[in-house]
Write an enzyme that holds these catalytic residues in place. Structure first.
Site, PDB file in Angstrom:
ATOM      1  N   ARG A  59       0.810  -1.222   0.000  1.00  0.00           N
ATOM      2  CA  ARG A  59       0.000   0.000   0.000  1.00  0.00           C
ATOM      3  C   ARG A  59       0.844   1.272   0.000  1.00  0.00           C
ATOM      4  O   ARG A  59       0.392   2.322  -0.462  1.00  0.00           O
ATOM      5  CB  ARG A  59      -0.870  -0.002   1.250  1.00  0.00           C
ATOM      6  CG  ARG A  59      -2.307  -0.282   0.888  1.00  0.00           C
ATOM      7  CD  ARG A  59      -3.267   0.206   1.872  1.00  0.00           C
ATOM      8  NE  ARG A  59      -2.812   0.068   3.243  1.00  0.00           N
ATOM      9  CZ  ARG A  59      -3.619  -0.265   4.233  1.00  0.00           C
ATOM     10  NH1 ARG A  59      -4.879  -0.503   3.993  1.00  0.00           N
ATOM     11  NH2 ARG A  59      -3.187  -0.333   5.463  1.00  0.00           N
TER      12      ARG A  59
ATOM     13  N   LYS B  71       1.444 -19.640   6.420  1.00  0.00           N
ATOM     14  CA  LYS B  71       0.668 -19.940   7.607  1.00  0.00           C
ATOM     15  C   LYS B  71       0.578 -18.691   8.496  1.00  0.00           C
ATOM     16  O   LYS B  71       1.433 -17.823   8.336  1.00  0.00           O
ATOM     17  CB  LYS B  71       1.285 -21.106   8.365  1.00  0.00           C
ATOM     18  CG  LYS B  71       2.672 -20.759   8.972  1.00  0.00           C
ATOM     19  CD  LYS B  71       3.162 -21.816   9.876  1.00  0.00           C
ATOM     20  CE  LYS B  71       2.904 -21.483  11.312  1.00  0.00           C
ATOM     21  NZ  LYS B  71       3.710 -20.393  11.879  1.00  0.00           N
TER      22      LYS B  71
ATOM     23  N   HIS C 179       7.766 -23.581   6.402  1.00  0.00           N
ATOM     24  CA  HIS C 179       9.193 -23.415   6.102  1.00  0.00           C
ATOM     25  C   HIS C 179      10.051 -24.515   6.728  1.00  0.00           C
ATOM     26  O   HIS C 179      11.169 -24.751   6.304  1.00  0.00           O
ATOM     27  CB  HIS C 179       9.689 -22.001   6.445  1.00  0.00           C
ATOM     28  CG  HIS C 179       9.934 -21.765   7.899  1.00  0.00           C
ATOM     29  ND1 HIS C 179       8.939 -21.409   8.763  1.00  0.00           N
ATOM     30  CD2 HIS C 179      11.062 -21.818   8.640  1.00  0.00           C
ATOM     31  CE1 HIS C 179       9.452 -21.263   9.973  1.00  0.00           C
ATOM     32  NE2 HIS C 179      10.745 -21.504   9.930  1.00  0.00           N
TER      33      HIS C 179
ATOM     34  N   LYS D 205      13.810 -26.934   5.383  1.00  0.00           N
ATOM     35  CA  LYS D 205      15.103 -27.009   6.085  1.00  0.00           C
ATOM     36  C   LYS D 205      15.865 -28.236   5.604  1.00  0.00           C
ATOM     37  O   LYS D 205      15.303 -29.326   5.493  1.00  0.00           O
ATOM     38  CB  LYS D 205      14.887 -27.066   7.600  1.00  0.00           C
ATOM     39  CG  LYS D 205      14.387 -25.738   8.164  1.00  0.00           C
ATOM     40  CD  LYS D 205      14.314 -25.770   9.672  1.00  0.00           C
ATOM     41  CE  LYS D 205      13.608 -24.528  10.221  1.00  0.00           C
ATOM     42  NZ  LYS D 205      14.494 -23.439  10.577  1.00  0.00           N
TER      43      LYS D 205
ATOM     44  N   GLU E  51      12.815 -22.403  21.386  1.00  0.00           N
ATOM     45  CA  GLU E  51      13.355 -21.106  20.948  1.00  0.00           C
ATOM     46  C   GLU E  51      13.826 -20.297  22.146  1.00  0.00           C
ATOM     47  O   GLU E  51      13.265 -20.408  23.233  1.00  0.00           O
ATOM     48  CB  GLU E  51      12.268 -20.310  20.225  1.00  0.00           C
ATOM     49  CG  GLU E  51      11.773 -20.950  18.965  1.00  0.00           C
ATOM     50  CD  GLU E  51      10.753 -20.061  18.284  1.00  0.00           C
ATOM     51  OE1 GLU E  51      11.167 -19.173  17.530  1.00  0.00           O
ATOM     52  OE2 GLU E  51       9.556 -20.236  18.519  1.00  0.00           O
TER      53      GLU E  51
ATOM     54  N   ASP F 154       0.536 -21.956  16.314  1.00  0.00           N
ATOM     55  CA  ASP F 154       1.692 -21.354  15.638  1.00  0.00           C
ATOM     56  C   ASP F 154       2.721 -22.412  15.229  1.00  0.00           C
ATOM     57  O   ASP F 154       3.319 -22.318  14.164  1.00  0.00           O
ATOM     58  CB  ASP F 154       2.340 -20.330  16.594  1.00  0.00           C
ATOM     59  CG  ASP F 154       3.425 -19.500  15.937  1.00  0.00           C
ATOM     60  OD1 ASP F 154       3.270 -19.147  14.753  1.00  0.00           O
ATOM     61  OD2 ASP F 154       4.440 -19.204  16.602  1.00  0.00           O
TER      62      ASP F 154
ATOM     63  N   HIS G  16       4.448 -26.921  11.911  1.00  0.00           N
ATOM     64  CA  HIS G  16       5.813 -27.449  11.866  1.00  0.00           C
ATOM     65  C   HIS G  16       5.969 -28.809  12.567  1.00  0.00           C
ATOM     66  O   HIS G  16       6.554 -29.730  12.012  1.00  0.00           O
ATOM     67  CB  HIS G  16       6.798 -26.465  12.506  1.00  0.00           C
ATOM     68  CG  HIS G  16       6.703 -25.065  11.956  1.00  0.00           C
ATOM     69  ND1 HIS G  16       6.479 -24.805  10.625  1.00  0.00           N
ATOM     70  CD2 HIS G  16       6.823 -23.855  12.551  1.00  0.00           C
ATOM     71  CE1 HIS G  16       6.464 -23.493  10.443  1.00  0.00           C
ATOM     72  NE2 HIS G  16       6.665 -22.902  11.594  1.00  0.00           N
TER      73      HIS G  16
HETATM   74  C1  BG6 Z   1       7.251 -19.471  12.661  1.00  0.00           C
HETATM   75  C2  BG6 Z   1       6.493 -19.080  13.897  1.00  0.00           C
HETATM   76  O1  BG6 Z   1       6.425 -20.224  11.800  1.00  0.00           O
HETATM   77  O2  BG6 Z   1       8.380 -20.249  13.013  1.00  0.00           O
HETATM   78  C3  BG6 Z   1       7.399 -18.317  14.853  1.00  0.00           C
HETATM   79  O3  BG6 Z   1       5.381 -18.279  13.552  1.00  0.00           O
HETATM   80  C4  BG6 Z   1       8.651 -19.101  15.131  1.00  0.00           C
HETATM   81  O4  BG6 Z   1       6.717 -18.029  16.067  1.00  0.00           O
HETATM   82  C5  BG6 Z   1       9.314 -19.563  13.830  1.00  0.00           C
HETATM   83  O5  BG6 Z   1       9.542 -18.252  15.849  1.00  0.00           O
HETATM   84  C6  BG6 Z   1      10.465 -20.508  14.108  1.00  0.00           C
HETATM   85  O6  BG6 Z   1      11.144 -20.771  12.923  1.00  0.00           O
HETATM   86  P1  BG6 Z   1      12.722 -21.056  12.918  1.00  0.00           P
HETATM   87  O7  BG6 Z   1      13.014 -21.408  11.495  1.00  0.00           O
HETATM   88  O8  BG6 Z   1      13.381 -19.811  13.388  1.00  0.00           O
HETATM   89  O9  BG6 Z   1      12.921 -22.199  13.871  1.00  0.00           O
END
Ligand code: BG6
Length: 485
Positions: free
Chosen positions: A47, A145, A175, A179, A213, A232, A237
């Site tokens: 935008r 997502k 994603h 990996k 994390e 999430d 994942h």
């Molecule tokens: C994302 C989540 O899909 O994956 C995040 O929304 C998370 O909350 C992230 O931090 C983690 O991805 P990676 O590749 O850093 O382990």
């Protein structure tokens, strides 16, 4: 590696965090490695009223920050001419004209529309692209997502996208599937004879999948509080990782064959509902603590998080797969923010030998395979061997396959690989609608159980491995998490 044909890649949400942090750096790398066809054009749309040159300057500055030592000025200068920009309001059909003019100049080419925006905009974007006549038979759409917040909302979003794009044109990104170690797991399992005979209930005692994390919710408090760790991370994942570990050998590596096998696993997951929710799941929320020696606030003190929030920042689940291969083998899933270590790994604990001829040096699984995705990429096999000396005494030894050391080439980041696959039209690493809905169908009763429960999530101190109840989930079956072994 076959190079993708030249094409038009349009990124919606081009000034946003994902575009700046992941997509443009990935494209910069692909270009630098000679993996983008010369005529490929990347058009950012958003935008903000920006001239293309101002967008390039913004992208350059952001990429420089995010790429760190990988940024090279000359490489950027070489890439920049492929980067374009159109101002566009995703909801307003009238504003699509400049994008249409630009794409129509090259209408023989394939088109990829990457929707790096809130899912609430997907329906409008797809409809407006259709009305502007921009969706050709050779177009693809990429969606990020979270696709919805439960089964019903994800169905609605999928229906809306499906009105304009055929399933074979829809690339749902997870994603984690991009990996390197995740794909390596497929290679280890199905490219070797060694593991397949052991990869089953007769030999495997339990499987543990951890994505821990250091980060908290950062600037995403508002989004995160409506989402939580189950939606999430687990729905996407962790369940995808579980599928890759547990699926039957596919007859080929082609997209639908692999996705059919993953779907069978999702459908074989035993539902967790009613009283099982409290018995087989643990949800936690971090309170203030320290990460690597630095004090960090608790979740309830984070910006945009309501002070009485019950959103979980940690989940542990005991999952079970009701099929012949895995019946009776627990799959422990665990993910959390502000954990003691930044770590993503899959641990396969094998059973004890049937006869204890030697005195075991410790009580846990003698044989263990650890596939670590983060921080380093390694595959470790733990075995028992005789310690040199005049008595037979066993000691655990570790065969360590350090993949980064073995193959000293630059590893493609997840988004680089996935973008390459989108551009090549390979759907294998993307989630099909039925898989995604099966994943929602499995997590939904857990969300309902938590909603109905009077208890709040269990608190854990930032910088630890989560609430103590997560250990009890395993210790009640005589097991422990990998870091305790
Ligand atoms: C994302 C989540 O899909 O994956 C995040 O929304 C998370 O909350 C992230 O931090 C983690 O991805 P990676 O590749 O850093 O382990």
């Amino acid at each position: 590696m076959t190079l993708p044909a030249e094409l038009d890649l349009v990124i919606f949400g081009a000034t946003g965090d994902l575009a700046m942090r992941k997509l443009l750096p990935a494209l910069y790398h692909l270009h630098g490695d000679g993996l983008l066809a010369t005529g490929t054009r990347v058009t950012g749309v958003a935008r903000e009223r920006l001239e293309p040159s101002a967008y390039r300057a913004l992208a350059q500055q952001q990429c420089e920050t995010h790429l760190g030592k990988d940024y090279q000025g000359q490489r950027w200068q070489d890439f920049a001419p492929q980067l374009h920009y159109c101002t566009l309001d995703a909801r307003d059909a009238a504003t699509y004209a400049p994008l249409a003019r630009s794409l129509e100049q090259r209408d023989r080419l394939e088109r990829v529309f990457y929707l790096s925006t809130a899912p609430s905009l997907f329906a409008d974007i797809c409809r407006n692209l259709h009305e502007a006549g921009l969706i050709t038979a050779r177009s693809r759409v990429v969606v990020e997502k979270p696709l919805g917040h439960d089964l019903e909302s994800s169905r609605q979003i999928n229906d809306q996208i499906g009105r304009y794009f055929h399933e074979s044109q829809i690339y749902r990104i997870d994603h984690y599937l991009g990996k390197e170690p995740v794909q390596n797991l497929l290679a280890l399992r199905f490219g070797n004879m060694l593991f397949e005979p052991l990869w089953r209930r007769e030999c495997v005692r339990d499987v543990q999948i951890t994505v821990a994390e250091h980060l908290g919710v950062e600037a995403r408090g508002d989004f995160y509080d409506k989402t939580g760790a189950l939606r999430d991370m687990v729905q996407s994942h962790l369940l995808q990782l579980l599928c890759i570990v547990a699926m039957e050998p596919p007859a080929s590596i082609s997209a639908d064959v692999v996705r059919d096998e993953k779907l069978k696993i999702l459908r074989a997951l035993r539902p967790i509902r009613g009283q099982d929710v409290m018995a087989k799941t643990v949800r936690g929320q971090y309170r203030a603590g320290a990460i690597e020696g630095q004090p960090v606030p608790g979740y309830l003190e984070e910006e945009a998080v309501p002070p009485d929030s019950r959103t979980e920042t940690f989940v542990a689940i005991k999952a079970e797969i009701d099929n012949w291969r895995w019946a009776g083998v627990p799959f422990f899933l665990r993910t959390g923010k502000r954990m003691q270590e930044k770590l993503a790994e899959i641990v396969i604990n094998f059973r004890e030998p049937p006869l204890a001829m030697f005195e075991a040096p410790y009580g846990s699984a003698a044989n263990r395979m650890v596939i670590r995705m983060q921080p380093e990429e390694t595959v470790e096999m733990y075995l028992l061997a005789k310690q040199p000396g005049d008595v037979v005494q066993l000691r655990p030894v570790c065969l360590n396959l350090d993949l980064a050391e073995t193959f000293r080439t630059r590893r493609l980041e997840a988004y680089e690989r996935l973008l390459m696959d989108v551009m090549r039209g390979n759907l294998t690493l993307f989630v099909r609608r039925d898989e995604q809905e099966a994943a929602w169908a499995w997590v939904e009763p857990i969300m309902e159980g938590w909603r109905a429960a009077p208890e709040r999530p269990r608190l854990y101190t930032a910088g630890t491995w989560g609430p103590a109840a997560s250990n009890t989930l395993l210790s009640s079956s005589g097991l422990s998490w990998h870091e305790e072994l």
